[in-house]
Design a protein around this motif. Structure first.
Motif, PDB file in Angstrom:
ATOM      1  N   ILE A  59       0.800  -1.227   0.000  1.00 35.51           N
ATOM      2  CA  ILE A  59       0.000   0.000   0.000  1.00 35.51           C
ATOM      3  C   ILE A  59       0.834   1.280   0.000  1.00 35.51           C
ATOM      4  O   ILE A  59       0.283   2.365  -0.090  1.00 35.51           O
ATOM      5  CB  ILE A  59      -1.001   0.030   1.174  1.00 35.51           C
ATOM      6  N   HIS A  60       2.153   1.154   0.132  1.00 30.62           N
ATOM      7  CA  HIS A  60       2.936   2.394   0.184  1.00 30.62           C
ATOM      8  C   HIS A  60       4.153   2.331  -0.726  1.00 30.62           C
ATOM      9  O   HIS A  60       5.239   1.930  -0.333  1.00 30.62           O
ATOM     10  CB  HIS A  60       3.390   2.682   1.614  1.00 30.62           C
ATOM     11  N   THR A  61       3.980   2.729  -1.962  1.00 27.08           N
ATOM     12  CA  THR A  61       5.123   2.769  -2.888  1.00 27.08           C
ATOM     13  C   THR A  61       5.181   4.136  -3.580  1.00 27.08           C
ATOM     14  O   THR A  61       4.264   4.951  -3.465  1.00 27.08           O
ATOM     15  CB  THR A  61       5.031   1.691  -3.992  1.00 27.08           C
ATOM     16  N   HIS A  62       6.277   4.334  -4.291  1.00 25.17           N
ATOM     17  CA  HIS A  62       6.487   5.570  -5.058  1.00 25.17           C
ATOM     18  C   HIS A  62       6.890   5.219  -6.491  1.00 25.17           C
ATOM     19  O   HIS A  62       7.876   5.724  -7.012  1.00 25.17           O
ATOM     20  CB  HIS A  62       7.541   6.435  -4.374  1.00 25.17           C
ATOM     21  N   TYR A  63       6.101   4.365  -7.109  1.00 22.82           N
ATOM     22  CA  TYR A  63       6.385   3.960  -8.488  1.00 22.82           C
ATOM     23  C   TYR A  63       5.776   4.922  -9.507  1.00 22.82           C
ATOM     24  O   TYR A  63       5.709   4.597 -10.693  1.00 22.82           O
ATOM     25  CB  TYR A  63       5.843   2.548  -8.745  1.00 22.82           C
ATOM     26  N   GLY A  87       1.511   7.094  -5.322  1.00 28.76           N
ATOM     27  CA  GLY A  87       0.937   8.411  -5.013  1.00 28.76           C
ATOM     28  C   GLY A  87       0.922   8.704  -3.529  1.00 28.76           C
ATOM     29  O   GLY A  87       0.086   9.463  -3.045  1.00 28.76           O
ATOM     30  N   ASN A  88       1.848   8.096  -2.780  1.00 24.18           N
ATOM     31  CA  ASN A  88       1.875   8.317  -1.335  1.00 24.18           C
ATOM     32  C   ASN A  88       2.628   9.593  -0.960  1.00 24.18           C
ATOM     33  O   ASN A  88       3.365  10.156  -1.753  1.00 24.18           O
ATOM     34  CB  ASN A  88       2.534   7.116  -0.658  1.00 24.18           C
ATOM     35  N   CYS A  89       2.410  10.020   0.276  1.00 21.90           N
ATOM     36  CA  CYS A  89       3.175  11.129   0.870  1.00 21.90           C
ATOM     37  C   CYS A  89       3.032  12.434   0.102  1.00 21.90           C
ATOM     38  O   CYS A  89       3.920  13.292   0.163  1.00 21.90           O
ATOM     39  CB  CYS A  89       4.655  10.765   0.968  1.00 21.90           C
ATOM     40  N   GLY A  90       1.957  12.580  -0.636  1.00 25.47           N
ATOM     41  CA  GLY A  90       1.699  13.854  -1.308  1.00 25.47           C
ATOM     42  C   GLY A  90       2.447  14.059  -2.601  1.00 25.47           C
ATOM     43  O   GLY A  90       2.318  15.109  -3.232  1.00 25.47           O
ATOM     44  N   VAL A 111      12.337  14.233  -2.289  1.00 26.77           N
ATOM     45  CA  VAL A 111      11.642  13.535  -1.217  1.00 26.77           C
ATOM     46  C   VAL A 111      12.013  12.061  -1.190  1.00 26.77           C
ATOM     47  O   VAL A 111      12.267  11.482  -0.141  1.00 26.77           O
ATOM     48  CB  VAL A 111      10.111  13.690  -1.381  1.00 26.77           C
ATOM     49  N   GLU A 112      12.053  11.455  -2.348  1.00 28.47           N
ATOM     50  CA  GLU A 112      12.189  10.002  -2.390  1.00 28.47           C
ATOM     51  C   GLU A 112      13.532   9.543  -2.932  1.00 28.47           C
ATOM     52  O   GLU A 112      13.747   8.354  -3.117  1.00 28.47           O
ATOM     53  CB  GLU A 112      11.044   9.395  -3.212  1.00 28.47           C
ATOM     54  N   ASP A 113      14.418  10.491  -3.232  1.00 24.76           N
ATOM     55  CA  ASP A 113      15.746  10.124  -3.718  1.00 24.76           C
ATOM     56  C   ASP A 113      15.663   9.301  -5.001  1.00 24.76           C
ATOM     57  O   ASP A 113      16.432   8.365  -5.213  1.00 24.76           O
ATOM     58  CB  ASP A 113      16.506   9.344  -2.641  1.00 24.76           C
ATOM     59  N   ALA A 514       0.201   4.400   3.386  1.00 23.21           N
ATOM     60  CA  ALA A 514       0.965   5.375   4.189  1.00 23.21           C
ATOM     61  C   ALA A 514       2.377   4.917   4.605  1.00 23.21           C
ATOM     62  O   ALA A 514       2.729   3.807   4.327  1.00 23.21           O
ATOM     63  CB  ALA A 514       0.202   5.751   5.427  1.00 23.21           C
ATOM     64  N   ARG A 515       3.162   5.640   5.451  1.00 23.67           N
ATOM     65  CA  ARG A 515       4.516   5.229   5.862  1.00 23.67           C
ATOM     66  C   ARG A 515       5.296   6.151   6.840  1.00 23.67           C
ATOM     67  O   ARG A 515       4.872   7.239   7.071  1.00 23.67           O
ATOM     68  CB  ARG A 515       5.323   5.067   4.595  1.00 23.67           C
ATOM     69  N   ALA A 516       6.428   5.765   7.369  1.00 22.58           N
ATOM     70  CA  ALA A 516       7.109   6.470   8.476  1.00 22.58           C
ATOM     71  C   ALA A 516       8.473   7.015   8.117  1.00 22.58           C
ATOM     72  O   ALA A 516       9.258   6.318   7.539  1.00 22.58           O
ATOM     73  CB  ALA A 516       7.294   5.521   9.638  1.00 22.58           C
ATOM     74  N   GLY A 517       8.727   8.204   8.525  1.00 24.95           N
ATOM     75  CA  GLY A 517      10.053   8.763   8.310  1.00 24.95           C
ATOM     76  C   GLY A 517      10.356   8.727   6.839  1.00 24.95           C
ATOM     77  O   GLY A 517      11.491   8.670   6.397  1.00 24.95           O
ATOM     78  N   ASP A 518       9.297   8.760   6.109  1.00 22.96           N
ATOM     79  CA  ASP A 518       9.348   8.420   4.705  1.00 22.96           C
ATOM     80  C   ASP A 518      10.286   9.286   3.898  1.00 22.96           C
ATOM     81  O   ASP A 518      10.386  10.462   4.103  1.00 22.96           O
ATOM     82  CB  ASP A 518       7.941   8.589   4.163  1.00 22.96           C
ATOM     83  N   GLY A 519      10.928   8.672   2.939  1.00 22.13           N
ATOM     84  CA  GLY A 519      11.681   9.431   1.955  1.00 22.13           C
ATOM     85  C   GLY A 519      12.756  10.273   2.576  1.00 22.13           C
ATOM     86  O   GLY A 519      13.121  11.308   2.040  1.00 22.13           O
TER      87      GLY A 519
HETATM   88 ZN   LIG Z   1       6.429   7.427   1.038  1.00 18.51          ZN
END
Ligand SMILES: [Zn+2]
Length: 524
Positions: A59-63, A87-90, A111-113, A514-519
């Motif tokens: 449920i939490h990817t940045h593809y 589409g996570n983390c805005g 944000v996501e490197d 969703a996710r923690a300390g993300d990115g």
């Molecule tokens: Zn994220």
């Protein structure tokens, strides 16, 4: 005769039932039998000693970018993920106006490197609206299903243009943004996402758009979920459910009845804060509010190294002339006594508090090794080894980085690892108010944060376990809880995931993303 029989595996069927040994038989596109002894198959796969499960919904990817050019979505597909939610983390790439594509790329890079150059080269922006983005994705074939959420940063940039960063939105702009979110949801988005953490910046730049936006804006945009009647509100925030987030989160859940999920972290600053957050969530859940925390299967962290985008000496004065040099030259120079001595005398050349923490967190630096050990002991930290050998932790870390021709990675969990084992993660994942999440899969820089996207592999016990007690614990945990947590059937929605171009409506779906300390790529 079955078309396919997967024989003798340990079956975890996703219902919460205890694992069992047996066969899985498949006829055509249907699973014909689960468990017991199946008849012969035209094709048979021996699965002794392996775990057989339904596909994972990550449920939490940045593809969001990679999805447009990589039909395999690696590494997630390698780990048994069959549906990836993006589409996570805005952050994401739709909606977008012509000419503003570069801006969204910069945000994702920071944000996501995920390298902006790869994104710019790889994405063919054939869309403006979120619905057009989904249409483009639907027309492509890939090995797994994907779903997307409407990202706040893109919506703000789309409606507010240059003013999207810190400016308060006007009532008209808020209304327009809510309309854009509604349109996205009606077109098939699975939810809406936002970032409220100081860790998410554009590369060399400001906090991402919307980080400090008002509760009114969040309630209006989140209200679109209620208007449309489906979707999840996903958020990464430094507040972990505390005020001032708590009030609007509760108001959102009450008004819309829609689920909200946020990233849960444990860190040194507030080692027990996650317990307070979980207790509070439990109370809210008992009142019928669908607010949950996302917990990872492995600590959130960074991989430092000479090939990574971050390592402890990156901002040191003596390192600056080496920054752009090839790896072999860097290694050669760093072995010279004078440079080495200078480097070990210096301090990081940055006043950024967060970055300094990342660059000097010696008690959480570990030699990753090969095969990697993601659950190292306290005595294996750079700080502990330095103490035992009368060296400085910087020296210990530098020596690690120079191993394997400069390719050795240094593992730095910066959340969830206060106990120097995975018990905190177990505690989080066992709590009824959490969902397994935060893999953060996506096109990462080579060699950096390689641990991402494989929380499912970890959940399956696929990681290397060097410690007997860790192995015993993993056997216990992996055999029961984590499978069931990972496979907990999710609420359904009207939202669509794409499956080789067609809508897919009846498989279990992510309860929420969703996710923690993300990115958390330091703003170097
Ligand atoms: Zn994220």
């Amino acid at each position: 005769m079955h078309d396919l029989v997967i024989r003798g595996g340990t079956i975890v069927d996703g219902t919460g039932r205890a694992p069992m040994t047996g066969d899985v038989a498949i006829d055509g596109e249907r699973i014909a039998a689960v468990g017991g002894k199946a008849g012969p198959g035209r094709r048979e796969i021996a699965a002794d000693g392996l775990v057989v499960t339904p596909g994972f919904v990550d449920i939490h990817t940045h593809y969001d970018g990679q999805v447009s050019w990589d039909p395999y979505l690696t590494p997630s597909s390698w780990h048994g993920v069959t549906t990836a939610i993006m589409g996570n983390c805005g952050v994401g790439f739709a909606p977008v106006r012509r000419g503003a594509e570069r801006f969204l790329i910069q945000i994702m890079d920071g944000v996501e490197d995920i390298p902006g150059s790869a994104l710019a080269e790889g994405i063919d922006f054939q869309w403006e609206s979120f619905g057009e983005y989904l249409d483009v994705l639907s027309a492509q074939r890939r090995v797994l299903d994907v779903g997307a959420q409407v990202p706040h940063c893109a919506v703000r940039a789309y409606v507010m243009g240059e003013r999207c960063h810190d400016d308060a939105a006007t009532p008209d702009e808020i209304a327009e943004m809510a309309r854009v979110v509604r349109d996205g949801l009606r077109a098939g988005a699975l939810g809406f996402s936002t970032s409220r953490t100081i860790l998410h910046r554009e590369r060399n730049g400001p906090l991402v758009p919307g980080t400090h936006c008002s509760p009114e804006e969040l309630l209006a945009l989140g209200g679109a979920l209620g208007d449309v009647g489906h979707g999840v509100f996903e958020m990464v925030s430094d507040l972990q459910g505390r005020e001032p987030d708590r009030s609007w989160m509760v108001e959102f859940a009450r008004k819309t009845g829609r689920p909200l999920i946020f990233a849960l972290a444990q860190n040194e600053r507030d080692p027990n804060g996650f317990r307070t957050a979980l207790a509070d969530l439990g109370a809210l859940n008992r009142q019928g509010l669908a607010i949950k925390a996302m917990a990872p299967g492995r600590p959130v962290g960074l991989l430092h190294g000479l090939q990574s985008s971050v390592h402890p000496f990156l901002t040191h004065a003596s390192f600056q002339s080496l920054r752009e040099r090839p790896l072999a030259e860097q290694v050669r120079e760093l072995r010279k006594p004078e440079l080495r001595a200078a480097l070990l005398r210096e301090e990081p050349g940055t006043d950024n508090r967060v970055l300094r923490m990342f660059l000097t967190n010696w008690s959480q630096y570990f030699r990753l090794g090969d095969p990697p050990d993601y659950e190292p002991r306290k005595s294996e930290s750079a700080a502990a080894i330095a103490r035992a050998n009368a060296k400085s932790p910087a020296e210990v870390t530098l020596d690690w980085m120079l191993e394997r021709g400069g390719r050795q990675l240094v593992y730095m969990p910066f959340a969830h690892y206060g106990g120097y084992d995975f018990e905190i993660l177990r505690e989080m994942l066992e709590h009824p108010s959490t969902v397994l999440s935060l893999s953060d899969g996506g096109a990462r820089r080579p060699g950096v944060r390689r641990e991402h996207a494989d929380l499912h592999a970890h959940a399956l016990g696929a990681r290397s376990l060097s410690r007997p007690e860790a192995r015993a614990r993993a056997r216990r945990a992996d055999a029961d809880l984590r499978h069931r947590e990972a496979l907990r059937p999710a609420r359904s929605g009207r939202a669509r995931a794409t499956d080789e171009g067609g809508p897919e409506r009846d498989r279990p779906r992510a309860a929420a993303p969703a996710r923690a300390g993300d990115g958390v790529r330091p703003p170097v």
